[in-house]
Write an enzyme that holds these catalytic residues in place. Structure first.
Site, PDB file in Angstrom:
ATOM      1  N   ASP A  19      17.501 -18.795  44.017  1.00 15.50           N
ATOM      2  CA  ASP A  19      18.868 -19.000  44.507  1.00 15.50           C
ATOM      3  C   ASP A  19      19.698 -19.910  43.601  1.00 15.50           C
ATOM      4  OD1 ASP A  19      18.253 -17.429  46.717  1.00 15.50           O
ATOM      5  OD2 ASP A  19      17.552 -19.160  47.862  1.00 15.50           O
ATOM      6  N   LYS A  22      21.626 -16.558  39.868  1.00 12.02           N
ATOM      7  CA  LYS A  22      21.329 -15.505  38.889  1.00 12.02           C
ATOM      8  C   LYS A  22      22.284 -14.330  39.039  1.00 12.02           C
ATOM      9  CE  LYS A  22      17.174 -15.342  40.612  1.00 12.02           C
ATOM     10  NZ  LYS A  22      17.126 -16.536  41.474  1.00 12.02           N
ATOM     11  N   GLY A  46      17.939 -12.316  47.029  1.00 16.49           N
ATOM     12  CA  GLY A  46      19.315 -12.102  47.464  1.00 16.49           C
ATOM     13  C   GLY A  46      20.213 -12.646  46.373  1.00 16.49           C
ATOM     14  N   HIS A  47      20.888 -11.762  45.662  1.00 19.68           N
ATOM     15  CA  HIS A  47      21.714 -12.179  44.523  1.00 19.68           C
ATOM     16  C   HIS A  47      23.185 -11.936  44.870  1.00 19.68           C
ATOM     17  CE1 HIS A  47      18.104 -11.674  41.542  1.00 19.68           C
ATOM     18  NE2 HIS A  47      17.853 -12.472  42.551  1.00 19.68           N
ATOM     19  N   GLN A 230      13.728 -14.614  42.027  1.00 17.52           N
ATOM     20  CA  GLN A 230      13.051 -15.883  42.344  1.00 17.52           C
ATOM     21  C   GLN A 230      13.229 -16.882  41.180  1.00 17.52           C
ATOM     22  OE1 GLN A 230      10.901 -12.769  43.127  1.00 17.52           O
ATOM     23  NE2 GLN A 230      12.269 -12.838  44.855  1.00 17.52           N
TER      24      GLN A 230
HETATM   25  P1  GDP Z   1      20.504 -16.015  43.141  1.00 14.61           P
HETATM   26  O1  GDP Z   1      19.449 -15.609  44.108  1.00 14.61           O
HETATM   27  O2  GDP Z   1      19.964 -16.824  42.024  1.00 14.61           O
HETATM   28  O3  GDP Z   1      21.336 -14.862  42.647  1.00 14.61           O
HETATM   29  O4  GDP Z   1      21.487 -16.978  43.940  1.00 14.61           O
HETATM   30  P2  GDP Z   1      22.113 -16.718  45.402  1.00 14.61           P
HETATM   31  O5  GDP Z   1      23.168 -15.698  45.296  1.00 14.61           O
HETATM   32  O6  GDP Z   1      21.013 -16.496  46.396  1.00 14.61           O
HETATM   33  O7  GDP Z   1      22.690 -18.155  45.735  1.00 14.61           O
HETATM   34  C1  GDP Z   1      23.678 -18.752  44.961  1.00 14.61           C
HETATM   35  C2  GDP Z   1      24.870 -19.065  45.876  1.00 14.61           C
HETATM   36  O8  GDP Z   1      25.736 -19.971  45.222  1.00 14.61           O
HETATM   37  C3  GDP Z   1      25.715 -17.857  46.193  1.00 14.61           C
HETATM   38  O9  GDP Z   1      26.252 -18.010  47.487  1.00 14.61           O
HETATM   39  C4  GDP Z   1      26.829 -17.917  45.145  1.00 14.61           C
HETATM   40  O10 GDP Z   1      28.035 -17.284  45.576  1.00 14.61           O
HETATM   41  C5  GDP Z   1      27.025 -19.405  45.034  1.00 14.61           C
HETATM   42  N1  GDP Z   1      27.461 -19.901  43.717  1.00 14.61           N
HETATM   43  C6  GDP Z   1      27.066 -19.484  42.481  1.00 14.61           C
HETATM   44  N2  GDP Z   1      27.617 -20.275  41.527  1.00 14.61           N
HETATM   45  C7  GDP Z   1      28.348 -21.214  42.168  1.00 14.61           C
HETATM   46  C8  GDP Z   1      29.117 -22.348  41.740  1.00 14.61           C
HETATM   47  O11 GDP Z   1      29.222 -22.662  40.562  1.00 14.61           O
HETATM   48  N3  GDP Z   1      29.727 -23.093  42.709  1.00 14.61           N
HETATM   49  C9  GDP Z   1      29.617 -22.806  44.029  1.00 14.61           C
HETATM   50  N4  GDP Z   1      30.244 -23.594  44.907  1.00 14.61           N
HETATM   51  N5  GDP Z   1      28.894 -21.753  44.472  1.00 14.61           N
HETATM   52  C10 GDP Z   1      28.254 -20.980  43.555  1.00 14.61           C
HETATM   53  P1  IMO Z   2      16.164 -15.022  44.694  1.00 18.62           P
HETATM   54  O1  IMO Z   2      15.881 -13.898  43.718  1.00 18.62           O
HETATM   55  C1  IMO Z   2      14.591 -18.310  47.070  1.00 18.62           C
HETATM   56  C2  IMO Z   2      10.523 -17.847  48.637  1.00 18.62           C
HETATM   57  C3  IMO Z   2      10.391 -17.744  50.142  1.00 18.62           C
HETATM   58  C4  IMO Z   2       9.025 -18.400  50.329  1.00 18.62           C
HETATM   59  C5  IMO Z   2       8.251 -17.907  49.102  1.00 18.62           C
HETATM   60  C6  IMO Z   2       7.381 -16.688  49.369  1.00 18.62           C
HETATM   61  O2  IMO Z   2      17.300 -14.770  45.609  1.00 18.62           O
HETATM   62  O3  IMO Z   2      16.247 -16.323  43.974  1.00 18.62           O
HETATM   63  P2  IMO Z   2       7.941 -14.095  49.751  1.00 18.62           P
HETATM   64  O4  IMO Z   2       8.792 -13.424  50.792  1.00 18.62           O
HETATM   65  O5  IMO Z   2       8.363 -13.842  48.355  1.00 18.62           O
HETATM   66  O6  IMO Z   2       6.476 -13.841  49.958  1.00 18.62           O
HETATM   67  O7  IMO Z   2       8.161 -15.684  50.038  1.00 18.62           O
HETATM   68  O8  IMO Z   2       9.236 -17.585  48.125  1.00 18.62           O
HETATM   69  N1  IMO Z   2      11.452 -16.866  48.029  1.00 18.62           N
HETATM   70  C7  IMO Z   2      12.680 -17.174  47.583  1.00 18.62           C
HETATM   71  N2  IMO Z   2      13.376 -18.338  47.643  1.00 18.62           N
HETATM   72  N3  IMO Z   2      15.128 -17.241  46.451  1.00 18.62           N
HETATM   73  C8  IMO Z   2      14.440 -16.086  46.366  1.00 18.62           C
HETATM   74  O9  IMO Z   2      14.866 -15.024  45.643  1.00 18.62           O
HETATM   75  C9  IMO Z   2      13.175 -15.996  46.986  1.00 18.62           C
HETATM   76  N4  IMO Z   2      12.244 -15.020  47.114  1.00 18.62           N
HETATM   77  C10 IMO Z   2      11.199 -15.577  47.737  1.00 18.62           C
HETATM   78  O10 IMO Z   2      11.414 -18.443  50.808  1.00 18.62           O
HETATM   79  O11 IMO Z   2       9.152 -19.797  50.222  1.00 18.62           O
HETATM   80 MG    MG Z   3      19.061 -15.664  46.142  1.00 18.51          MG
END
Ligand code: GDP
Ligand code: IMO
Ligand code: MG
Length: 454
Positions: A19, A22, A46-47, A230
């Site tokens: 999270d 990416k 979840g991206h 991840q």
């Molecule tokens: P990922 O799994 O690495 O793709 O990241 P996620 O999408 O799960 O979580 C990143 C969250 O941070 C999302 O809600 C993005 O919209 C938000 N986000 C990304 N970059 C920034 C930033 O520079 N500032 C803020 N406030 N939010 C951001």
């Molecule tokens: P993105 O790509 C954050 C975490 C889960 C748990 C552990 C194992 O959005 O960064 P699993 O369901 O994979 O067996 O869970 O890994 N986890 C993540 N945490 N971002 C993710 O993906 C994750 N995918 C798995 O919360 O701790």
């Molecule tokens: Mg994510």
């Protein structure tokens, strides 16, 4: 490989516990790349992609799909729930993104069946207080079947009879485990098969070998972007085992997943937040359990894209980050969510791990129990009172924020090439004159010219 140049490729991966942002980085860069490949994990990911008033949450499909000009691929080290993929494709369609002719799924990717999900939930419940806090998507049980050499792979989606026989047999075996070992309700196999048959009809035209297709991009001089899911601290081997996911998140996993030489991958860009978050259980040395943590969670909207769970928040962990730079060979870092730190009086950064007997460790120990016992050694830096939200030029950042970036670079030993100051594509600055920064500038420049978004 003939005609292939790693100069054209780039790999984007998570440098912390997932999270990190990416999705934003891949979307931002992907108009500069002809092909975008997801290489690990499943719909545990979840991206998030945001620009203007548009908002997408990708789980299985590469984040590059938003750009009409990108060809997208899903690699062999992925675990694919056919029902989740069909739902995601339908959702993208409703938002005006057509995957037809633009998405290929490796026939070698492992299928997640409804009974994998039931097993994931039953096993987590049985672990009680030591549960991993998985996303409950069946990830671990599916990778286990892969290693057991009894998994169904995506190729079977093109063969209805085999799908029927093999999925039924595997779900029957899972049902015995659910009932006998966990006293849990079995999965309704007839119902599951009905959904799987429907999904197979939608997905079978998408199944195809991806290695040769990537080679052809290489031969045509078309650049490839690899998208990790991840993050390094969740890597099956090099993360905080057993509190990890069940695949490798490292750059090498992309070569394994695609069946292409490692030299074709290009430099690795590690995505890191200016603080850290973690969802689920396991040691988390710099966790903040007071109102500062709550403030980061609210300002950073730190609730899971996939499960909606509140994310645990902590101070930037430079020990874990340095480790990530080493194990993944990061060429540079994209530092995300700087704006979330706006208004803090002071900002802490962990620069060492102290053991119970007073030793200071340079790297996280391999054993999660030992990691749970260390005390972080902090450095405190001054915060900044003004907002950084939406700033796109380094010189517009408050001096304390610039000092924070320099401090990071000194500690990590690699350049911070991108700074993100908000969730939207446009809230980004590219920093410095390194080769990697120039590569990113080139890609983003293509984005501005392409305007090829739906
Ligand atoms: P990922 O799994 O690495 O793709 O990241 P996620 O999408 O799960 O979580 C990143 C969250 O941070 C999302 O809600 C993005 O919209 C938000 N986000 C990304 N970059 C920034 C930033 O520079 N500032 C803020 N406030 N939010 C951001
Ligand atoms: P993105 O790509 C954050 C975490 C889960 C748990 C552990 C194992 O959005 O960064 P699993 O369901 O994979 O067996 O869970 O890994 N986890 C993540 N945490 N971002 C993710 O993906 C994750 N995918 C798995 O919360 O701790
Ligand atoms: Mg994510």
């Amino acid at each position: 490989m003939k005609g292939h140049s790693s100069q054209q490729a780039l790999l984007v991966l998570g440098g912390q516990w997932g999270d990190e942002g990416k999705g934003k980085v891949v979307d931002l860069l992907s108009a500069g790349f002809k092909a975008v490949v997801r290489y690990n994990g499943g719909h545990n990911a979840g991206h998030t992609v945001k620009f203007g008033d548009r908002h997408f949450a990708l789980h299985l499909v590469p984040s590059g799909i938003i750009h009409a000009g990108s060809r997208c691929y899903m690699g062999a080290w992925m675990v694919v729930d056919p029902l989740a993929l069909v739902a995601e494709i339908a959702d993208l369609g409703e938002k005006g993104v057509d995957v037809n002719g633009r998405l290929t799924v490796s026939p070698r990717a492992t299928l997640i069946l409804p009974s994998h999900q039931a097993l994931d939930l039953a096993r987590e419940q049985a672990r009680g207080a030591s549960s991993i806090g998985t996303t409950g998507r069946g990830i671990g049980p599916a990778y286990q079947d892969l290693a057991q050499r009894r998994a169904l792979r995506a190729g079977v989606l093109t063969e209805p009879d085999r799908l029927e026989a093999d999925a039924t047999a595997l779900m029957e075996s899972h049902n015995r485990e659910l009932e006998l070992l966990f006293g849990a309700a079995p999965v309704d196999i007839a119902q599951a098969m009905k959904s799987l048959r429907q999904a197979a009809r939608v997905l079978s035209p998408l199944v195809g070998e991806i290695g040769p297709a990537l080679n052809r991009h290489g031969e045509r001089g078309e650049p490839i972007l690899f998208e990790g899911a991840q993050g390094i601290m969740l890597d099956l081997y090099h993360g905080t085992y057993p509190y990890v996911t069940s695949s490798s998140c490292l750059p090498g996993a992309a070569a394994v997943s695609c069946g292409i030489p490692i030299a074709t991958l290009g430099p690795a860009l590690g995505v890191m937040k200016a603080y850290v978050t973690r969802v689920g259980g396991g040691p988390f040395p710099t966790e903040i359990e007071d109102e500062v943590g709550d403030r980061l969670r609210e300002r950073g909207n730190e609730f899971g894209t996939t499960t909606g769970r509140p994310r645990r928040c902590g101070w930037f962990d430079a020990v874990a980050a340095r480790y990530a730079v080493r194990v993944a060979g990061l060429a540079g870092v994209a530092l995300m969510k700087l704006d979330v730190l706006d208004g803090l009086e002071e900002i802490r950064v962990a620069v060492g791990y102290k053991t119970a007997n007073g030793r200071v460790l340079a790297e996280p120990p391999a054993d999660a129990r030992k990691l749970a016992e260390i005390e972080p050694v902090y450095t405190t830096l001054p915060g900044w009172g003004t907002t950084t939200r939406g700033i796109t030029r380094e010189k517009d950042l408050p001096p304390a924020a610039r000092a924070y970036l320099e401090f990071f670079e000194d500690h990590l030993g690699v350049p911070i090439v991108l700074v993100s100051t908000g969730p939207r594509r446009e809230e980004t600055l590219i920093r410095g004159r390194s080769a990697l920064a120039e590569r990113l500038r080139h890609a983003v420049h293509t984005v501005q010219e392409a305007a090829a978004t739906p």
